[in-house]
Design a protein around this motif. Structure first.
Motif, PDB file in Angstrom:
ATOM      1  N   GLU A  38      -7.022   1.014  -1.813  1.00  0.00           N
ATOM      2  CA  GLU A  38      -6.642   1.704  -0.576  1.00  0.00           C
ATOM      3  C   GLU A  38      -5.557   2.757  -0.852  1.00  0.00           C
ATOM      4  O   GLU A  38      -5.603   3.881  -0.335  1.00  0.00           O
ATOM      5  CB  GLU A  38      -6.111   0.713   0.471  1.00  0.00           C
ATOM      6  CG  GLU A  38      -7.176  -0.121   1.164  1.00  0.00           C
ATOM      7  CD  GLU A  38      -7.684  -1.301   0.320  1.00  0.00           C
ATOM      8  OE1 GLU A  38      -7.177  -1.511  -0.787  1.00  0.00           O
ATOM      9  OE2 GLU A  38      -8.601  -2.010   0.791  1.00  0.00           O
ATOM     10  N   ALA A  39      -4.585   2.365  -1.675  1.00  0.00           N
ATOM     11  CA  ALA A  39      -3.479   3.294  -1.966  1.00  0.00           C
ATOM     12  C   ALA A  39      -3.983   4.527  -2.703  1.00  0.00           C
ATOM     13  O   ALA A  39      -3.556   5.654  -2.416  1.00  0.00           O
ATOM     14  CB  ALA A  39      -2.409   2.573  -2.795  1.00  0.00           C
ATOM     15  N   ALA A  82       1.197   3.927  -3.153  1.00  0.00           N
ATOM     16  CA  ALA A  82       0.842   5.340  -2.967  1.00  0.00           C
ATOM     17  C   ALA A  82       2.007   6.244  -3.378  1.00  0.00           C
ATOM     18  O   ALA A  82       1.822   7.273  -4.047  1.00  0.00           O
ATOM     19  CB  ALA A  82       0.457   5.595  -1.511  1.00  0.00           C
ATOM     20  N   GLU A  83       3.211   5.836  -2.991  1.00  0.00           N
ATOM     21  CA  GLU A  83       4.404   6.616  -3.333  1.00  0.00           C
ATOM     22  C   GLU A  83       4.566   6.701  -4.857  1.00  0.00           C
ATOM     23  O   GLU A  83       4.854   7.772  -5.410  1.00  0.00           O
ATOM     24  CB  GLU A  83       5.605   5.884  -2.716  1.00  0.00           C
ATOM     25  CG  GLU A  83       6.846   6.685  -2.535  1.00  0.00           C
ATOM     26  CD  GLU A  83       7.931   5.802  -1.897  1.00  0.00           C
ATOM     27  OE1 GLU A  83       7.657   5.140  -0.870  1.00  0.00           O
ATOM     28  OE2 GLU A  83       9.028   5.747  -2.466  1.00  0.00           O
ATOM     29  N   PRO A 130     -12.709   4.771  -4.034  1.00  0.00           N
ATOM     30  CA  PRO A 130     -12.497   6.072  -3.372  1.00  0.00           C
ATOM     31  C   PRO A 130     -13.681   6.984  -3.664  1.00  0.00           C
ATOM     32  O   PRO A 130     -14.215   6.979  -4.775  1.00  0.00           O
ATOM     33  CB  PRO A 130     -11.227   6.599  -4.055  1.00  0.00           C
ATOM     34  CG  PRO A 130     -10.527   5.386  -4.560  1.00  0.00           C
ATOM     35  CD  PRO A 130     -11.604   4.432  -4.940  1.00  0.00           C
ATOM     36  N   ARG A 149       1.982   9.072  -6.301  1.00  0.00           N
ATOM     37  CA  ARG A 149       2.301  10.491  -6.075  1.00  0.00           C
ATOM     38  C   ARG A 149       3.374  10.964  -7.051  1.00  0.00           C
ATOM     39  O   ARG A 149       3.283  12.040  -7.633  1.00  0.00           O
ATOM     40  CB  ARG A 149       2.778  10.706  -4.632  1.00  0.00           C
ATOM     41  CG  ARG A 149       1.643  10.672  -3.638  1.00  0.00           C
ATOM     42  CD  ARG A 149       2.037  11.195  -2.260  1.00  0.00           C
ATOM     43  NE  ARG A 149       0.967  10.878  -1.331  1.00  0.00           N
ATOM     44  CZ  ARG A 149       0.966   9.823  -0.509  1.00  0.00           C
ATOM     45  NH1 ARG A 149       2.028   9.018  -0.464  1.00  0.00           N
ATOM     46  NH2 ARG A 149      -0.064   9.589   0.271  1.00  0.00           N
ATOM     47  N   GLY A 171      -6.761  11.325  -0.621  1.00  0.00           N
ATOM     48  CA  GLY A 171      -7.214  11.885   0.652  1.00  0.00           C
ATOM     49  C   GLY A 171      -8.716  11.730   0.821  1.00  0.00           C
ATOM     50  O   GLY A 171      -9.385  12.603   1.366  1.00  0.00           O
ATOM     51  N   ALA A 176      -7.006   5.728  -2.509  1.00  0.00           N
ATOM     52  CA  ALA A 176      -7.744   6.518  -1.525  1.00  0.00           C
ATOM     53  C   ALA A 176      -6.787   7.349  -0.663  1.00  0.00           C
ATOM     54  O   ALA A 176      -7.051   8.526  -0.380  1.00  0.00           O
ATOM     55  CB  ALA A 176      -8.602   5.602  -0.650  1.00  0.00           C
ATOM     56  N   ASP A 177      -5.674   6.749  -0.282  1.00  0.00           N
ATOM     57  CA  ASP A 177      -4.666   7.481   0.506  1.00  0.00           C
ATOM     58  C   ASP A 177      -4.172   8.710  -0.249  1.00  0.00           C
ATOM     59  O   ASP A 177      -4.071   9.806   0.306  1.00  0.00           O
ATOM     60  CB  ASP A 177      -3.456   6.577   0.801  1.00  0.00           C
ATOM     61  CG  ASP A 177      -3.811   5.429   1.754  1.00  0.00           C
ATOM     62  OD1 ASP A 177      -4.878   5.502   2.392  1.00  0.00           O
ATOM     63  OD2 ASP A 177      -3.011   4.462   1.827  1.00  0.00           O
ATOM     64  N   VAL A 178      -3.848   8.504  -1.525  1.00  0.00           N
ATOM     65  CA  VAL A 178      -3.288   9.594  -2.316  1.00  0.00           C
ATOM     66  C   VAL A 178      -4.337  10.681  -2.562  1.00  0.00           C
ATOM     67  O   VAL A 178      -4.038  11.881  -2.533  1.00  0.00           O
ATOM     68  CB  VAL A 178      -2.749   9.056  -3.673  1.00  0.00           C
ATOM     69  CG1 VAL A 178      -2.362  10.198  -4.603  1.00  0.00           C
ATOM     70  CG2 VAL A 178      -1.548   8.139  -3.433  1.00  0.00           C
ATOM     71  N   ARG A 220       0.822  -1.218   0.000  1.00  0.00           N
ATOM     72  CA  ARG A 220       0.000   0.000   0.000  1.00  0.00           C
ATOM     73  C   ARG A 220       0.858   1.272   0.000  1.00  0.00           C
ATOM     74  O   ARG A 220       0.615   2.193  -0.777  1.00  0.00           O
ATOM     75  CB  ARG A 220      -0.907  -0.043   1.237  1.00  0.00           C
ATOM     76  CG  ARG A 220      -1.850   1.109   1.355  1.00  0.00           C
ATOM     77  CD  ARG A 220      -2.846   0.791   2.458  1.00  0.00           C
ATOM     78  NE  ARG A 220      -3.690   1.923   2.782  1.00  0.00           N
ATOM     79  CZ  ARG A 220      -4.747   1.850   3.587  1.00  0.00           C
ATOM     80  NH1 ARG A 220      -5.060   0.688   4.138  1.00  0.00           N
ATOM     81  NH2 ARG A 220      -5.468   2.918   3.849  1.00  0.00           N
ATOM     82  N   GLY A 221       1.845   1.309   0.865  1.00  0.00           N
ATOM     83  CA  GLY A 221       2.680   2.510   0.977  1.00  0.00           C
ATOM     84  C   GLY A 221       3.452   2.791  -0.309  1.00  0.00           C
ATOM     85  O   GLY A 221       3.525   3.937  -0.778  1.00  0.00           O
TER      86      GLY A 221
END
Ligand code: ATP
Ligand code: MG
Length: 419
Positions: A79-80, A50-51, A121, A54, A86, A82-84, A46-47
């Motif tokens: 999920e990733a 997302a990276e 998302p 971005r 926000g 959605a993280d990006v 996930r992290g």
């Protein structure tokens, strides 16, 4: 419009699964003139997804991802994203109904984790997937658009063609373009020689011109971006004409054409038949020719002798190693021409070291002689042995020798220059 593809899946990073999805997506983007600037592969994390997202949003307008939309815990693309973005993941009832109805149809119980696939998302545009369970979706953000497609190639292809391309076309306000390539195939010149002769053309921005080296041959790729197919073809042809001016007969064909195809075509056109004798190439050249339909009509005879010594013993040759001078190859070609009744005879006489190839210390030598009713011509190639690369390299160069001879025959007959 600048794009980046992110392929997601640990199996891709481990080298267990070849990434074919990005190849396909790249081809589709070229069809509508989207500039693909980057391809990234990231694992099911996930992290890191997302990276990667971005980074991609920072340098492109559209990011297309594939993979990681499945029902299991290691599918974390949504999920990733959605993280990006926000934004929270929200349940889409219509998606849940679609998934439920599929399970009902299959008569299989729907597990709790299948519900995960009904979440996207918040605010995402749903891209319905009639050919699978994992829905695709697009999220418009101030930095750019993220489009998420499933990893299953069949589903990805369907959605790319039926949904994403129309979506991108609309996004581009109908101002789609086309990116097209033309490949000119050359033989007999090294990549650096080719590059030197078209160095100035390689500085052009549109079309762009680039080279790619293969065993014994070099491709020149011309790529253009234009408003229409016709415009693209016109610009490609213009640049191709300039490249042809520089490289002349070194260009043997276009597209996916092979030297063996061209040689068979020229033999047919010139009404000539070829006889072939091989040593270290072990019949590889005959096999290449025979892979072309119509080869049987123009291949009079194809022989393989054990080694250069056998050739020398049978046909005579110099005192030293039979492959160190062209004389054994020359005699073999002349004898073969007389014996076979063919119009041209090609003999390849090379050293036999098993490891010999162009990049090892024991590189060896292959002598290639081409006998015709008028004369005999030979070339010495400083590549010998029975390695696959030598067989390919020497075979291609020998075919090129035949090709150039046939071109001169056709020209002397006043026949139109073959394409
Ligand atoms: P689904 O939930 O519909 O199975 P998904 O989005 O979860 O799709 P993955 O589980 O990541 O997709 O991959 C599904 C299948 O597609 C796997 O067999 C995988 O190896 C293959 N696949 C994934 N990515 C690629 C790729 N880039 N190129 C080729 N095959 C891929
Ligand atoms: Mg996966």
């Amino acid at each position: 419009m600048k794009a980046e593809i992110i392929t997601i899946g640990t199996e891709l990073l481990l080298g267990e699964q070849v990434d074919t999805n990005s190849v396909y997506i790249a081809q589709q983007l070229a069809r509508i003139g989207v500039d693909l600037y980057y391809k990234t592969t990231v694992g099911d994390n996930r992290g890191r997804i997302a990276e990667a997202l971005r980074l991609a949003l920072g340098r492109c307008d559209v990011v297309i991802t594939t993979g990681g939309l499945g029902p299991t815990a290691d599918d974390v693309t949504r999920e990733a994203v959605a993280d990006v973005a926000g934004r929270p993941l929200v349940l889409v009832p219509a998606l849940l109904t679609h998934i439920e109805s599929l399970f009902q149809r299959w008569g299989r119980p729907m597990t709790e984790n299948n519900r995960r696939q009904a979440y996207v998302p918040e605010g995402a545009l749903i891209i319905e997937n009639p050919v699978g369970t994992a829905p695709a979706f697009a999220v418009d953000l101030p930095q750019g658009t993220i489009i998420c497609l499933p990893g299953v190639p069949r589903e990805m292809k369907y959605l790319m063609e039926e949904r994403v391309l129309p979506y991108l076309r609309e996004k581009m306000g109908g101002r789609t373009q086309v990116i097209k390539s033309l490949i000119l195939r050359t033989c007999g010149l090294g990549e650096s020689q080719v590059g030197e002769q078209i160095e100035d053309l390689m500085q052009c921005a549109n079309p762009t011109v680039g080279t790619a080296a293969h065993a014994g041959q070099t491709d020149v790729r011309i790529t253009v971006k234009a408003d229409s197919e016709e415009e693209a073809d016109r610009l490609l042809e213009e640049m191709a004409a300039r490249v042809r001016e520089r490289l002349g007969d070194a260009i043997y064909g276009t597209g996916s054409e092979t030297v063996e195809e061209v040689v068979v075509r020229l033999l047919t056109q010139a009404g000539r038949r070829l006889a072939l004798l091989e040593t270290n190439t072990g019949g590889a050249l005959a096999a290449r020719l025979r892979s072309v339909p119509q080869a049987e009509q123009v291949l009079a005879l194809a022989e393989v002798l054990a080694d250069a010594e056998t050739v020398a013993a049978r046909f005579g040759g110099g005192e030293e190693a039979p492959w160190s001078s062209p004389s054994a190859a020359v005699r073999a070609a002349q004898e073969l021409l007389a014996r076979s009744g063919a119009d041209l005879a090609l003999a390849l006489v090379g050293s036999m070291e098993p490891g010999g190839d162009p990049y090892t210390a024991r590189q060896g030598v292959t002598q290639v002689a081409l006998a015709t009713p008028q004369d005999v011509a030979w070339q010495t190639h400083h590549f010998g042995g029975t390695g696959e690369l030598t067989q390919r390299w020497v075979g291609t160069r020998a075919l090129d020798q035949v090709r150039r001879y046939l071109l001169s025959v056709l020209r002397s007959q006043g026949l139109p220059k073959p394409a």
